[in-house]
Design a protein around this motif. Sequence first.
Motif, PDB file in Angstrom:
ATOM      1  N   HIS A  96      52.584  50.119  44.310  1.00 44.14           N
ATOM      2  CA  HIS A  96      51.620  49.065  44.638  1.00 44.14           C
ATOM      3  C   HIS A  96      50.185  49.594  44.627  1.00 44.14           C
ATOM      4  O   HIS A  96      49.242  48.864  44.303  1.00 44.14           O
ATOM      5  CB  HIS A  96      51.952  48.455  46.001  1.00 44.14           C
ATOM      6  CG  HIS A  96      53.097  47.485  45.960  1.00 44.14           C
ATOM      7  ND1 HIS A  96      54.413  47.901  45.962  1.00 44.14           N
ATOM      8  CD2 HIS A  96      53.123  46.134  45.883  1.00 44.14           C
ATOM      9  CE1 HIS A  96      55.203  46.843  45.893  1.00 44.14           C
ATOM     10  NE2 HIS A  96      54.451  45.766  45.850  1.00 44.14           N
ATOM     11  N   ILE A  99      49.076  49.584  41.090  1.00 42.54           N
ATOM     12  CA  ILE A  99      48.775  48.208  40.673  1.00 42.54           C
ATOM     13  C   ILE A  99      47.422  47.773  41.240  1.00 42.54           C
ATOM     14  O   ILE A  99      46.597  47.172  40.534  1.00 42.54           O
ATOM     15  CB  ILE A  99      49.891  47.250  41.143  1.00 42.54           C
ATOM     16  CG1 ILE A  99      51.211  47.583  40.429  1.00 42.54           C
ATOM     17  CG2 ILE A  99      49.495  45.790  40.893  1.00 42.54           C
ATOM     18  CD1 ILE A  99      52.412  46.844  40.978  1.00 42.54           C
ATOM     19  N   ALA A 100      47.190  48.101  42.519  1.00 46.02           N
ATOM     20  CA  ALA A 100      45.913  47.752  43.151  1.00 46.02           C
ATOM     21  C   ALA A 100      44.758  48.472  42.477  1.00 46.02           C
ATOM     22  O   ALA A 100      43.661  47.916  42.314  1.00 46.02           O
ATOM     23  CB  ALA A 100      45.963  48.104  44.640  1.00 46.02           C
ATOM     24  N   TRP A 101      45.002  49.731  42.083  1.00 48.06           N
ATOM     25  CA  TRP A 101      43.951  50.503  41.404  1.00 48.06           C
ATOM     26  C   TRP A 101      43.561  49.826  40.078  1.00 48.06           C
ATOM     27  O   TRP A 101      42.390  49.813  39.701  1.00 48.06           O
ATOM     28  CB  TRP A 101      44.459  51.922  41.135  1.00 48.06           C
ATOM     29  CG  TRP A 101      43.445  52.785  40.450  1.00 48.06           C
ATOM     30  CD1 TRP A 101      42.387  53.442  41.022  1.00 48.06           C
ATOM     31  CD2 TRP A 101      43.382  53.062  39.044  1.00 48.06           C
ATOM     32  NE1 TRP A 101      41.676  54.117  40.071  1.00 48.06           N
ATOM     33  CE2 TRP A 101      42.257  53.901  38.847  1.00 48.06           C
ATOM     34  CE3 TRP A 101      44.154  52.693  37.955  1.00 48.06           C
ATOM     35  CZ2 TRP A 101      41.911  54.373  37.597  1.00 48.06           C
ATOM     36  CZ3 TRP A 101      43.808  53.161  36.706  1.00 48.06           C
ATOM     37  CH2 TRP A 101      42.692  53.992  36.537  1.00 48.06           C
ATOM     38  N   LYS A 102      44.502  49.238  39.411  1.00 46.74           N
ATOM     39  CA  LYS A 102      44.221  48.577  38.137  1.00 46.74           C
ATOM     40  C   LYS A 102      43.552  47.221  38.312  1.00 46.74           C
ATOM     41  O   LYS A 102      42.688  46.833  37.534  1.00 46.74           O
ATOM     42  CB  LYS A 102      45.521  48.415  37.340  1.00 46.74           C
ATOM     43  CG  LYS A 102      46.095  49.714  36.807  1.00 46.74           C
ATOM     44  CD  LYS A 102      47.351  49.452  35.980  1.00 46.74           C
ATOM     45  CE  LYS A 102      47.877  50.753  35.366  1.00 46.74           C
ATOM     46  NZ  LYS A 102      49.131  50.519  34.601  1.00 46.74           N
ATOM     47  N   LYS A 103      43.957  46.482  39.375  1.00 46.86           N
ATOM     48  CA  LYS A 103      43.522  45.099  39.507  1.00 46.86           C
ATOM     49  C   LYS A 103      42.478  44.849  40.601  1.00 46.86           C
ATOM     50  O   LYS A 103      41.766  43.845  40.562  1.00 46.86           O
ATOM     51  CB  LYS A 103      44.742  44.203  39.780  1.00 46.86           C
ATOM     52  CG  LYS A 103      45.757  44.183  38.655  1.00 46.86           C
ATOM     53  CD  LYS A 103      46.904  43.233  38.967  1.00 46.86           C
ATOM     54  CE  LYS A 103      47.890  43.141  37.816  1.00 46.86           C
ATOM     55  NZ  LYS A 103      49.024  42.222  38.115  1.00 46.86           N
ATOM     56  N   ARG A 104      42.402  45.751  41.621  1.00 46.30           N
ATOM     57  CA  ARG A 104      41.564  45.450  42.793  1.00 46.30           C
ATOM     58  C   ARG A 104      40.621  46.600  43.137  1.00 46.30           C
ATOM     59  O   ARG A 104      40.171  46.735  44.266  1.00 46.30           O
ATOM     60  CB  ARG A 104      42.463  45.152  43.996  1.00 46.30           C
ATOM     61  CG  ARG A 104      43.433  43.991  43.770  1.00 46.30           C
ATOM     62  CD  ARG A 104      44.446  43.902  44.902  1.00 46.30           C
ATOM     63  NE  ARG A 104      43.834  43.644  46.191  1.00 46.30           N
ATOM     64  CZ  ARG A 104      44.458  43.805  47.365  1.00 46.30           C
ATOM     65  NH1 ARG A 104      45.697  44.240  47.390  1.00 46.30           N
ATOM     66  NH2 ARG A 104      43.849  43.565  48.501  1.00 46.30           N
ATOM     67  N   LYS A 105      40.309  47.417  42.147  1.00 42.26           N
ATOM     68  CA  LYS A 105      39.501  48.616  42.407  1.00 42.26           C
ATOM     69  C   LYS A 105      38.154  48.278  43.042  1.00 42.26           C
ATOM     70  O   LYS A 105      37.748  48.865  44.052  1.00 42.26           O
ATOM     71  CB  LYS A 105      39.292  49.381  41.092  1.00 42.26           C
ATOM     72  CG  LYS A 105      38.618  50.723  41.266  1.00 42.26           C
ATOM     73  CD  LYS A 105      38.277  51.348  39.923  1.00 42.26           C
ATOM     74  CE  LYS A 105      39.474  51.563  39.057  1.00 42.26           C
ATOM     75  NZ  LYS A 105      39.145  52.231  37.772  1.00 42.26           N
ATOM     76  N   GLU A 107      37.227  45.543  44.583  1.00 44.11           N
ATOM     77  CA  GLU A 107      37.415  44.909  45.904  1.00 44.11           C
ATOM     78  C   GLU A 107      37.522  45.960  47.005  1.00 44.11           C
ATOM     79  O   GLU A 107      36.849  45.868  48.041  1.00 44.11           O
ATOM     80  CB  GLU A 107      38.691  44.066  45.858  1.00 44.11           C
ATOM     81  CG  GLU A 107      39.092  43.480  47.201  1.00 44.11           C
ATOM     82  CD  GLU A 107      40.502  42.893  47.154  1.00 44.11           C
ATOM     83  OE1 GLU A 107      40.949  42.477  46.070  1.00 44.11           O
ATOM     84  OE2 GLU A 107      41.154  42.859  48.218  1.00 44.11           O
ATOM     85  N   SER A 151      29.891  43.385  41.516  1.00 40.34           N
ATOM     86  CA  SER A 151      31.058  43.141  40.667  1.00 40.34           C
ATOM     87  C   SER A 151      31.487  44.379  39.875  1.00 40.34           C
ATOM     88  O   SER A 151      32.359  44.293  39.012  1.00 40.34           O
ATOM     89  CB  SER A 151      30.764  42.002  39.689  1.00 40.34           C
ATOM     90  OG  SER A 151      29.619  42.315  38.895  1.00 40.34           O
ATOM     91  N   GLY A 293      48.809  42.734  49.308  1.00 43.49           N
ATOM     92  CA  GLY A 293      47.784  42.007  48.563  1.00 43.49           C
ATOM     93  C   GLY A 293      46.761  41.343  49.458  1.00 43.49           C
ATOM     94  O   GLY A 293      45.857  40.641  48.980  1.00 43.49           O
TER      95      GLY A 293
END
Length: 302
Positions: A96, A99-105, A107, A151, A293
């Motif tokens: 997870h 996955i977070a590193w790819k999608k929520r870096k 954030e 952003s 998430g």
Amino acid sequence: MTKSNNNKKIVFVKDWGAYLRVKNGLITCYLNKEEKWSVSPFEISSIVVLTNCLVSSEVIRLAGEFGIDLVFFKGIKPVSKIIPVNYGGSFNVWVHQLIAWKKRKVEFAKQFIYGKLHNQWITLRYYERKYGISLSSENIYQLSRDVLTESSIEGVMQKEAEGARWYWKGIKNLLPKELKFKGRRKRGEAKDLFNVSLNIGYSMLSRVVYSAIISAGLNPYWGFLHKMRSGRPSLVFDLMEEFRSPFVDRKLLGIAREDPKSLEDKKTVYGIKFEEEEIYTQARKLANAVLTGEEYKPFLSK
């Protein structure tokens, strides 16, 4: 001891020469033949060994049976981790986390720096109110709000750098002139007493954060803000940002203002205490945000 993500306990072995063995089905710690603590393997998720000690093969076998991680540290870094054969807990967190590193870096990066800027603002504002002086803390407060609208990682780091300029200018104005503090200098560059003390304090802080991240099941090398490099614990540097000002800067600043010469004695610096429970709690919040998430909320000092 502290609690992990699954509300089980994380056990720390800090006493040099301690001996871990199994007694009546319980994992028991002895020091100089005196029993220090005893706990059921049902209650433990991790045993973190921070010093030289003895661990019996029975403890290792029991840890394997009950899915308990055994982590060994040398100095500020973990050197080995014995994982159960039916290992699954930390691996799930790592998946997870990737996955977070790819999608929520971005954030996560924004929240780390929002926490850092907020806590720097709190430190300066304390002295502004106490002495009725201006240290331009309102500029850092505004940056803490602005960073949440960024952003990109580059934008987040720019806000952090702008905040650092205001913050260290304020710290300089609070320090006694005899310390000759001209600005923040990292390890290897630091010549003055206060910068040297800061570097020692941050090194001590990194050890606690490192341990907390390992205990929460996170991979210390997959950071969101700091770039990943071979052997660099980027996530440790990420999470440290929230704690630098309240746990290191503020304490050393207080010592420096009261008795600047006391910083010449390294025992004074090594003697500062961290609120470790806060750090472990924050690491668990980070792991939970990665797993579920949910929004990550940084540590905000008061």
